[in-house]
Design an enzyme around this catalytic site. Sequence first.
Site, mmCIF file in Angstrom:
data_model
loop_
_atom_site.group_PDB
_atom_site.id
_atom_site.type_symbol
_atom_site.label_atom_id
_atom_site.label_comp_id
_atom_site.label_asym_id
_atom_site.label_seq_id
_atom_site.Cartn_x
_atom_site.Cartn_y
_atom_site.Cartn_z
ATOM 1 N N ILE A 1 47.932 -17.352 13.086
ATOM 2 C CA ILE A 1 47.868 -16.662 11.795
ATOM 3 C C ILE A 1 47.855 -15.150 12.015
ATOM 4 O O ILE A 1 48.229 -14.393 11.134
ATOM 5 C CB ILE A 1 46.642 -17.083 10.953
ATOM 6 C CG1 ILE A 1 45.323 -16.681 11.612
ATOM 7 C CG2 ILE A 1 46.674 -18.558 10.639
ATOM 8 C CD1 ILE A 1 44.119 -16.782 10.660
ATOM 9 N N ASP A 2 47.417 -14.710 13.202
ATOM 10 C CA ASP A 2 47.273 -13.273 13.450
ATOM 11 C C ASP A 2 48.612 -12.555 13.611
ATOM 12 O O ASP A 2 48.679 -11.337 13.492
ATOM 13 C CB ASP A 2 46.442 -13.040 14.720
ATOM 14 C CG ASP A 2 45.026 -13.583 14.594
ATOM 15 O OD1 ASP A 2 44.610 -13.876 13.460
ATOM 16 O OD2 ASP A 2 44.354 -13.710 15.628
ATOM 17 N N MET B 1 41.029 -12.368 8.420
ATOM 18 C CA MET B 1 41.050 -12.553 9.878
ATOM 19 C C MET B 1 42.106 -11.674 10.543
ATOM 20 O O MET B 1 42.928 -11.047 9.878
ATOM 21 C CB MET B 1 41.291 -14.019 10.207
ATOM 22 C CG MET B 1 40.063 -14.887 10.056
ATOM 23 S SD MET B 1 40.411 -16.572 10.590
ATOM 24 C CE MET B 1 38.742 -17.190 10.797
ATOM 25 N N GLY B 2 42.114 -11.721 11.855
ATOM 26 C CA GLY B 2 43.078 -10.966 12.644
ATOM 27 C C GLY B 2 42.417 -10.447 13.902
ATOM 28 O O GLY B 2 41.758 -9.426 13.867
ATOM 29 N N HIS C 1 37.952 -19.175 7.596
ATOM 30 C CA HIS C 1 38.877 -20.228 8.014
ATOM 31 C C HIS C 1 39.692 -20.814 6.873
ATOM 32 O O HIS C 1 40.628 -21.584 7.124
ATOM 33 C CB HIS C 1 38.109 -21.326 8.748
ATOM 34 C CG HIS C 1 37.565 -20.835 10.057
ATOM 35 N ND1 HIS C 1 36.397 -20.109 10.141
ATOM 36 C CD2 HIS C 1 38.055 -20.912 11.306
ATOM 37 C CE1 HIS C 1 36.180 -19.785 11.408
ATOM 38 N NE2 HIS C 1 37.176 -20.255 12.131
ATOM 39 N N VAL C 2 39.349 -20.437 5.643
ATOM 40 C CA VAL C 2 40.191 -20.848 4.498
ATOM 41 C C VAL C 2 41.641 -20.423 4.757
ATOM 42 O O VAL C 2 42.582 -21.108 4.348
ATOM 43 C CB VAL C 2 39.659 -20.182 3.205
ATOM 44 C CG1 VAL C 2 40.609 -20.370 2.047
ATOM 45 C CG2 VAL C 2 38.291 -20.737 2.862
HETATM 46 O O1 FBP Z 1 38.250 -20.661 14.874
HETATM 47 P P1 FBP Z 1 37.403 -19.685 15.623
HETATM 48 O O2 FBP Z 1 37.079 -20.163 16.976
HETATM 49 O O3 FBP Z 1 36.209 -19.292 14.808
HETATM 50 O O4 FBP Z 1 38.270 -18.375 15.863
HETATM 51 C C1 FBP Z 1 38.545 -17.442 14.881
HETATM 52 C C2 FBP Z 1 39.698 -16.614 15.299
HETATM 53 O O5 FBP Z 1 40.867 -17.417 15.353
HETATM 54 C C3 FBP Z 1 41.880 -16.866 14.517
HETATM 55 O O6 FBP Z 1 41.756 -17.463 13.230
HETATM 56 C C4 FBP Z 1 43.251 -17.217 15.012
HETATM 57 O O7 FBP Z 1 43.426 -16.926 16.340
HETATM 58 P P2 FBP Z 1 44.576 -17.616 17.195
HETATM 59 O O8 FBP Z 1 45.678 -18.004 16.267
HETATM 60 O O9 FBP Z 1 44.988 -16.535 18.139
HETATM 61 O O10 FBP Z 1 44.000 -18.794 17.830
HETATM 62 C C5 FBP Z 1 41.541 -15.391 14.443
HETATM 63 O O11 FBP Z 1 42.116 -14.763 13.307
HETATM 64 C C6 FBP Z 1 40.034 -15.460 14.377
HETATM 65 O O12 FBP Z 1 39.447 -14.285 14.830
HETATM 66 MG MG MG Z 2 45.523 -15.201 19.763
#
Ligand code: FBP
Ligand code: MG
Length: 364
Positions: free
Chosen positions: A145-146, A188-189, A288-289
């Site tokens: 998603i980032d 997120m990001g 996580h939404v």
């Molecule tokens: O699901 P977790 O372990 O809480 O991780 C959260 C992190 O994963 C992400 O949602 C996505 O990261 P990746 O796509 O690189 O795995 C980030 O935006 C966020 O900081």
């Molecule tokens: Mg990553």
Amino acid sequence: MTAPTKAGKRIGILTSGGDCAGLNAVIRAVVHRATGYGWQVLGIKEGTQGLLQRPVQYQTLDLGSVDGHMMRQGGTILGTTNRGDPFAYPMPDGTLKDRSDEIIGGYRELGLDALIGIGGDGSFAILHKLAQKGGFPMVGVPKTIDNDLGKTEVSVGYDTAVAVAVEALDRLQPTAASHHRVMVLEVMGRDAGHIALAAGIAGGADVILIPEIPYSIESIAAKIQNVRDSGRNFALVVVSEAVKTLEGTGVKKILQGGEKRYGGIGDYIGEKIADATGAETRVTVLGHVQRGSMPSPRDRLIASAFGVHAVDLIAEGRFNRMVAWSNRGVIDVPITEAIEHYSCVELDGALVKTARGLNISFGD
Ligand SMILES: O=P(O)(O)OC[C@H]1O[C@](O)(COP(=O)(O)O)[C@@H](O)[C@@H]1O
Ligand SMILES: [Mg+2]
Ligand SMILES: Nc1ncnc2c1ncn2[C@@H]1O[C@H](COP(=O)(O)OP(=O)(O)O)[C@@H](O)[C@H]1O
């Protein structure tokens, strides 16, 4: 579980890193294309964790198991992990152990001819190292998603995450206007501001804070004063989770097992804005939404195109490559280049220029 007997090629597929919308669409496309070649597809469970376990955890994937509603589903039917680096695996006694040979052994047990890894930068670094050490052929499909992977214009999951964040702003706007409030939305990001930038523009934000652009509270407060002067009594502020405090530290939470994740900069910024402007301020942390929605049509298309191309790379014997989106089509690049080139927001890029043209403040 014993691996099924083999006619033609047998390929493995796994999802790794954080889940996102569109992973199932990639898996479906891979199964369709591989089945077309007369190959078998084994879906490895929980990323590298499935190869670590004995018996190895996998499921056979055929057309019957991937059609129907699967492409519409968020998450990954295979499960995923962003913990337990096989080269420094956290053991129960607190030590770190190199368990890469066990993973390579798991790959061999399945009798695979090649592996498709669906992941981001972190996952590819691990999978590429495993493939080099074990001498097995691997192809990568970019997801996150980032949208921070280099060498591809877009990764699976980004479009859906932006859509969710825009929807949140669409919902925050009327309540902000009704109560004359400043609404702060933390998105997120890790560690790039792509989601915040795109969602902020499409969702009509007044201020967008991203880790790539240093901000000051005075500048944010001046923007909110401009909004008031123009006769509007509310404002929308989008903050990327990786934005730092004025002291230059990232705001993180410590989770079980000592893992750290971003979270909390929205509250910090919200308080500072309230102090500086006197505005009533509320903070929403989207979390996580952003990962859990049905994939957008664009994510389904990209995922499908990537899945087909990944299988074609294997058919052509072209390995250590990542499929990528470029100039309205699918290409492939050396996976090492994608790992090496982290892609954060370009300060002279089209979207930063667009935001400035719309008088959106970056707080700078
Ligand atoms: O699901 P977790 O372990 O809480 O991780 C959260 C992190 O994963 C992400 O949602 C996505 O990261 P990746 O796509 O690189 O795995 C980030 O935006 C966020 O900081
Ligand atoms: Mg990553
Ligand atoms: N078994 C594992 N598979 C993938 N990533 C892992 C694993 N163990 C630890 N990690 C770490 O978790 C993070 C995974 O990367 P993350 O950013 O979540 O996903 P992505 O692979 O999409 O970039 C990286 O920091 C990586 O080093």
